[in-house]
Design an enzyme around this catalytic site. Structure first.
Site, PDB file in Angstrom:
ATOM      1  N   GLY A  95     -72.145 -54.038 -72.990  1.00 24.18           N
ATOM      2  CA  GLY A  95     -72.359 -52.980 -71.742  1.00 24.18           C
ATOM      3  C   GLY A  95     -72.215 -51.627 -72.105  1.00 24.18           C
ATOM      4  O   GLY A  95     -71.938 -50.546 -71.338  1.00 24.18           O
ATOM      5  N   GLY A 112     -73.660 -48.254 -70.409  1.00 26.36           N
ATOM      6  CA  GLY A 112     -73.770 -48.074 -69.077  1.00 26.36           C
ATOM      7  C   GLY A 112     -72.809 -46.886 -68.516  1.00 26.36           C
ATOM      8  O   GLY A 112     -72.182 -46.114 -69.573  1.00 26.36           O
ATOM      9  N   GLN A 113     -72.698 -46.562 -67.275  1.00 21.34           N
ATOM     10  CA  GLN A 113     -71.846 -45.627 -66.706  1.00 21.34           C
ATOM     11  C   GLN A 113     -70.506 -45.469 -67.443  1.00 21.34           C
ATOM     12  O   GLN A 113     -69.976 -44.344 -67.811  1.00 21.34           O
ATOM     13  CB  GLN A 113     -71.880 -45.579 -65.364  1.00 21.34           C
ATOM     14  CG  GLN A 113     -71.246 -44.356 -64.511  1.00 21.34           C
ATOM     15  CD  GLN A 113     -70.436 -44.348 -63.294  1.00 21.34           C
ATOM     16  OE1 GLN A 113     -70.772 -45.684 -62.666  1.00 21.34           O
ATOM     17  NE2 GLN A 113     -69.754 -43.552 -62.813  1.00 21.34           N
ATOM     18  N   ARG A 123     -79.703 -52.539 -73.498  1.00 19.64           N
ATOM     19  CA  ARG A 123     -80.906 -51.515 -73.522  1.00 19.64           C
ATOM     20  C   ARG A 123     -80.405 -50.669 -74.846  1.00 19.64           C
ATOM     21  O   ARG A 123     -79.429 -51.092 -75.563  1.00 19.64           O
ATOM     22  CB  ARG A 123     -80.938 -50.644 -72.305  1.00 19.64           C
ATOM     23  CG  ARG A 123     -79.773 -50.209 -71.801  1.00 19.64           C
ATOM     24  CD  ARG A 123     -79.959 -49.324 -70.582  1.00 19.64           C
ATOM     25  NE  ARG A 123     -78.679 -49.379 -69.868  1.00 19.64           N
ATOM     26  CZ  ARG A 123     -78.301 -48.126 -68.876  1.00 19.64           C
ATOM     27  NH1 ARG A 123     -79.132 -46.976 -68.973  1.00 19.64           N
ATOM     28  NH2 ARG A 123     -77.300 -48.252 -68.195  1.00 19.64           N
ATOM     29  N   ASP A 141     -77.467 -59.411 -76.087  1.00 19.77           N
ATOM     30  CA  ASP A 141     -77.544 -60.000 -74.861  1.00 19.77           C
ATOM     31  C   ASP A 141     -76.269 -60.769 -74.741  1.00 19.77           C
ATOM     32  O   ASP A 141     -76.308 -62.014 -75.233  1.00 19.77           O
ATOM     33  CB  ASP A 141     -78.849 -60.666 -74.690  1.00 19.77           C
ATOM     34  CG  ASP A 141     -79.028 -61.255 -73.351  1.00 19.77           C
ATOM     35  OD1 ASP A 141     -78.418 -61.118 -72.228  1.00 19.77           O
ATOM     36  OD2 ASP A 141     -80.068 -61.761 -73.032  1.00 19.77           O
ATOM     37  N   TYR A 180     -72.226 -59.673 -55.448  1.00 19.50           N
ATOM     38  CA  TYR A 180     -71.435 -59.022 -56.323  1.00 19.50           C
ATOM     39  C   TYR A 180     -69.969 -59.073 -56.233  1.00 19.50           C
ATOM     40  O   TYR A 180     -69.176 -59.630 -57.157  1.00 19.50           O
ATOM     41  CB  TYR A 180     -71.589 -57.516 -56.114  1.00 19.50           C
ATOM     42  CG  TYR A 180     -70.827 -56.540 -57.118  1.00 19.50           C
ATOM     43  CD1 TYR A 180     -70.884 -56.402 -58.811  1.00 19.50           C
ATOM     44  CD2 TYR A 180     -70.107 -55.677 -56.608  1.00 19.50           C
ATOM     45  CE1 TYR A 180     -70.323 -55.436 -59.250  1.00 19.50           C
ATOM     46  CE2 TYR A 180     -69.312 -54.661 -57.338  1.00 19.50           C
ATOM     47  CZ  TYR A 180     -69.544 -54.678 -58.656  1.00 19.50           C
ATOM     48  OH  TYR A 180     -68.542 -54.060 -59.635  1.00 19.50           O
ATOM     49  N   LYS A 206     -67.220 -61.397 -58.578  1.00 16.88           N
ATOM     50  CA  LYS A 206     -66.135 -60.628 -59.141  1.00 16.88           C
ATOM     51  C   LYS A 206     -64.852 -61.416 -58.695  1.00 16.88           C
ATOM     52  O   LYS A 206     -63.911 -61.547 -59.698  1.00 16.88           O
ATOM     53  CB  LYS A 206     -65.925 -59.134 -58.478  1.00 16.88           C
ATOM     54  CG  LYS A 206     -67.054 -58.291 -59.089  1.00 16.88           C
ATOM     55  CD  LYS A 206     -66.577 -57.899 -60.651  1.00 16.88           C
ATOM     56  CE  LYS A 206     -67.595 -56.891 -61.356  1.00 16.88           C
ATOM     57  NZ  LYS A 206     -67.448 -56.989 -62.550  1.00 16.88           N
TER      58      LYS A 206
HETATM   59  P1  NAD Z   1     -73.619 -50.155 -65.577  1.00 14.81           P
HETATM   60  O1  NAD Z   1     -74.681 -50.756 -64.793  1.00 14.81           O
HETATM   61  O2  NAD Z   1     -74.051 -48.674 -65.631  1.00 14.81           O
HETATM   62  O3  NAD Z   1     -73.717 -50.703 -67.112  1.00 14.81           O
HETATM   63  C1  NAD Z   1     -73.698 -52.022 -67.268  1.00 14.81           C
HETATM   64  C2  NAD Z   1     -74.493 -52.068 -68.866  1.00 14.81           C
HETATM   65  O4  NAD Z   1     -74.327 -53.392 -69.009  1.00 14.81           O
HETATM   66  C3  NAD Z   1     -75.725 -51.375 -68.829  1.00 14.81           C
HETATM   67  O5  NAD Z   1     -75.885 -50.476 -69.978  1.00 14.81           O
HETATM   68  C4  NAD Z   1     -76.900 -52.599 -69.005  1.00 14.81           C
HETATM   69  O6  NAD Z   1     -77.827 -52.497 -69.843  1.00 14.81           O
HETATM   70  C5  NAD Z   1     -75.773 -53.628 -69.789  1.00 14.81           C
HETATM   71  N1  NAD Z   1     -76.272 -54.942 -69.737  1.00 14.81           N
HETATM   72  C6  NAD Z   1     -76.779 -55.278 -68.432  1.00 14.81           C
HETATM   73  N2  NAD Z   1     -77.095 -56.990 -68.769  1.00 14.81           N
HETATM   74  C7  NAD Z   1     -76.495 -57.027 -70.241  1.00 14.81           C
HETATM   75  C8  NAD Z   1     -76.590 -58.111 -70.967  1.00 14.81           C
HETATM   76  N3  NAD Z   1     -77.188 -59.371 -70.573  1.00 14.81           N
HETATM   77  N4  NAD Z   1     -76.073 -58.031 -72.314  1.00 14.81           N
HETATM   78  C9  NAD Z   1     -75.636 -57.052 -72.504  1.00 14.81           C
HETATM   79  N5  NAD Z   1     -75.517 -55.656 -71.774  1.00 14.81           N
HETATM   80  C10 NAD Z   1     -76.150 -55.801 -70.567  1.00 14.81           C
HETATM   81  O7  NAD Z   1     -72.491 -50.399 -65.062  1.00 14.81           O
HETATM   82  P2  NAD Z   1     -70.863 -49.693 -65.074  1.00 14.81           P
HETATM   83  O8  NAD Z   1     -70.994 -48.983 -63.876  1.00 14.81           O
HETATM   84  O9  NAD Z   1     -70.592 -49.038 -66.336  1.00 14.81           O
HETATM   85  O10 NAD Z   1     -69.956 -50.925 -64.956  1.00 14.81           O
HETATM   86  C11 NAD Z   1     -69.243 -51.645 -65.871  1.00 14.81           C
HETATM   87  C12 NAD Z   1     -68.462 -52.833 -65.110  1.00 14.81           C
HETATM   88  O11 NAD Z   1     -67.427 -52.063 -64.452  1.00 14.81           O
HETATM   89  C13 NAD Z   1     -69.091 -53.761 -64.347  1.00 14.81           C
HETATM   90  O12 NAD Z   1     -68.572 -55.102 -64.680  1.00 14.81           O
HETATM   91  C14 NAD Z   1     -68.847 -53.218 -62.966  1.00 14.81           C
HETATM   92  O13 NAD Z   1     -68.849 -54.306 -62.122  1.00 14.81           O
HETATM   93  C15 NAD Z   1     -67.311 -52.869 -63.129  1.00 14.81           C
HETATM   94  N6  NAD Z   1     -67.092 -51.686 -61.954  1.00 14.81           N
HETATM   95  C16 NAD Z   1     -67.844 -50.543 -62.084  1.00 14.81           C
HETATM   96  C17 NAD Z   1     -67.637 -49.534 -61.069  1.00 14.81           C
HETATM   97  C18 NAD Z   1     -68.564 -48.300 -60.916  1.00 14.81           C
HETATM   98  O14 NAD Z   1     -68.247 -47.620 -59.838  1.00 14.81           O
HETATM   99  N7  NAD Z   1     -69.222 -47.873 -61.906  1.00 14.81           N
HETATM  100  C19 NAD Z   1     -66.666 -49.811 -59.856  1.00 14.81           C
HETATM  101  C20 NAD Z   1     -66.125 -51.223 -59.775  1.00 14.81           C
HETATM  102  C21 NAD Z   1     -66.151 -52.071 -61.110  1.00 14.81           C
HETATM  103  C1  AKB Z   2     -70.339 -50.545 -56.428  1.00 16.89           C
HETATM  104  O1  AKB Z   2     -70.453 -49.780 -55.816  1.00 16.89           O
HETATM  105  O2  AKB Z   2     -71.146 -51.582 -56.540  1.00 16.89           O
HETATM  106  C2  AKB Z   2     -69.292 -50.249 -57.617  1.00 16.89           C
HETATM  107  C3  AKB Z   2     -67.969 -51.045 -57.195  1.00 16.89           C
HETATM  108  C4  AKB Z   2     -67.294 -50.346 -56.228  1.00 16.89           C
HETATM  109  O3  AKB Z   2     -67.716 -51.871 -57.553  1.00 16.89           O
HETATM  110  N1  AKB Z   2     -69.132 -48.825 -57.668  1.00 16.89           N
END
Ligand code: NAD
Ligand code: AKB
Length: 313
Positions: free
Chosen positions: A10, A13-14, A38, A54, A144, A148
Site C-alpha cells: 500500500g 497511498g497517503q 496501483r 495484490d 471499517y 480494525k
Molecule cells: P490510502 O487509501 O491512501 O492507501 C492505501 C493504499 O493501499 C492505496 O495506495 C491502495 O492502492 C492500496 N491497496 C488497496 N488495495 C490493495 C491491494 N489489494 N493490494 C495492495 N495494495 C492495495 O490509505 P492510507 O490513508 O495511506 O492508510 C493506510 C493505513 O493506515 C490503512 O490501514 C488505514 O486504515 C490506516 N489509517 C489511516 C488513517 C489516515 O488518516 N490516513 C488514519 C487511521 C488509520
Molecule cells: C478515516 O477517516 O477513515 C481515517 C481514520 C481516522 O481511520 N482517517
C-alpha cells in the site's frame, strides 16, 4: 546484526509514500521494497525498488516475500471509513483477508516484525468522548471500525499464539500534503488547506463543532518508526496503541487558516460522514504509549497549519 529487508504494502497511498521514504532513509533505498495494486507514486520513482502486488493474492505475496528475502512487512492496504460505508463487503474482505494473509506468511517465514495500523475508528458511540482511554467500551458502528477492531485481536492472537512480533497504532485522522488521502471521514482537514489556497473558500462535509482527534503526518511517521524500533519487552499492548496529538473542529481549523489567509470563508453541508464522525471520540488518551516507548507529538494545530500552507504554496 542481521540486515532487514522491508516490504511496504500500500506504498502508493497517503501514509505509504511518506513512510516508504522515511524507511528508505533509515534502512537504505535498496532494502525497502514499495508495493501497491496501483501504479507507483511519482514521489517514489527512482528512489528504490517497486513491485506491483495484490495483498489478496496470498500465493504471489508469499513468493515475493521469499524471493526478495523480506524480513519485515508494513501493511497499509485498506479501505477507509467513508469509502467502506459505500462498499462494506469489499472493505471487510480487503481489511481482514489482507491482514490474515500477511500474518500467516509472517508466521510461516518467521519474519522479524510486522506493522499494521488500526484507527480511532475502533471506538463507537458508547466509548468515552473525551480522552478516550486505551482500554474501554468498544462498539464501532462502521464496517471499517469493525474490521480494525477484529484486526487488532488477530494481531494479538498471532503474537500470543505464534510469537509473531506484530505492532500497531490507532492513528487519529492524518493530515498531509505529499499524497492524496484515500476516502476517510477526516479527509476534510486535508482538502480545506488546498481549497483555502486555491478558492479562498471551502464547503465542509462535517458541521462546525465536530471535534475529532488528528495528527500531522511527520508525527505519525515518527510514531510508527519509534514503535517499530522499540525493544520488544517495552511493547505491552499487542492489540493497538492509542496515540494522540491534537483535537480540533472545522471551525477551529478554519480560524487557524484565517491567520494566514484572512479572506478565507468556510460553509457547512454535513453528509453521511457526519454520522461516522459523531460516533468517534473527540480526543484520545495515549498515556500507555507515552509510558511504554516515550511517545510525544511535536505538532499542534497552528504549527501544522503554518507548515501545510508553506508547503502547499
Ligand atoms: P490510502 O487509501 O491512501 O492507501 C492505501 C493504499 O493501499 C492505496 O495506495 C491502495 O492502492 C492500496 N491497496 C488497496 N488495495 C490493495 C491491494 N489489494 N493490494 C495492495 N495494495 C492495495 O490509505 P492510507 O490513508 O495511506 O492508510 C493506510 C493505513 O493506515 C490503512 O490501514 C488505514 O486504515 C490506516 N489509517 C489511516 C488513517 C489516515 O488518516 N490516513 C488514519 C487511521 C488509520
Ligand atoms: C478515516 O477517516 O477513515 C481515517 C481514520 C481516522 O481511520 N482517517
Amino acid at each position: 546484526m542481521v540486515k532487514d529487508k522491508i516490504l511496504v504494502i500500500g506504498a502508493s497511498g497517503q501514509i505509504g509514500v511518506e513512510l516508504t521514504m522515511a524507511l528508505r532513509k533509515i534502512y537504505g533505498n535498496a532494502n525497502v521494497i514499495a508495493s501497491d495494486l496501483r501504479e507507483q507514486n511519482p514521489l517514489l520513482e527512482g528512489t528504490g525498488p517497486y513491485v506491483s502486488l495484490d495483498v489478496m493474492n496470498k500465493e504471489m505475496l508469499h513468493v515475493q516475500v521469499i524471493r526478495q528475502n523480506v524480513t519485515q512487512i508494513y501493511l497499509l492496504a485498506a479501505i477507509l471509513s467513508a469509502t467502506g460505508e459505500k462498499n462494506p463487503n469489499l472493505a471487510w474482505n480487503l481489511n481482514m483477508q489482507g491482514l490474515l494473509n500477511v500474518l500467516d506468511i509472517a508466521r510461516e517465514e518467521k519474519l522479524h516484525k510486522v506493522y499494521w495500523p488500526s484507527s480511532i475508528a475502533v471506538f463507537g458511540p458508547t466509548s468515552p468522548k473525551i480522552n478516550c482511554p486505551q482500554q474501554t467500551i468498544i462498539e464501532p458502528i462502521t464496517v471499517y471500525g469493525i474490521s480494525k477492531y477484529a484486526g487488532e485481536f488477530w494481531c494479538n492472537y498471532f503474537n500470543q499464539r505464534f510469537g509473531v512480533d506484530v505492532r500497531s497504532l490507532r492513528y487519529p485522522g492524518l493530515i498531509s500534503y505529499k499524497s492524496a488521502p484515500g476516502g476517510g471521514t477526516t479527509d476534510y482537514a486535508i482538502e480545506i488547506y488546498q481549497q483555502a489556497l486555491d478558492e479562498k473558500k471551502y464547503e465542509c462535509f462535517l458541521n462546525e463543532d465536530t471535534y475529532l482527534p488528528m495528527m500531522y503526518m511527520p508525527d505519525a511517521i515518527r510514531a510508527t518508526i519509534e514503535l517499530m524500533e522499540a525493544p520488544a519487552e517495552k511493547i505491552s499492548v499487542r492489540t493497538s496503541y492509542n496515540i494522540s496529538a491534537m483535537s480540533f473542529s472545522p471551525k477551529e481549523i478554519a480560524g487557524s487558516i484565517k491567520q494566514h489567509i484572512p479572506e478565507f470563508k468556510i460553509s457547512y453541508k454535513p453528509d453521511y460522514r457526519q454520522t461516522i464522525a459523531n460516533s468517534w471520540p473527540q480526543s484520545i488518551d495515549d498515556v500507555v504509549a507515552q509510558k511504554d516507548w516515550n511517545w510525544k507529538p511535536e505538532y499542534d494545530l497552528n504549527k501544522m497549519t503554518a507548515d501545510m500552507i508553506e508547503n502547499l504554496k
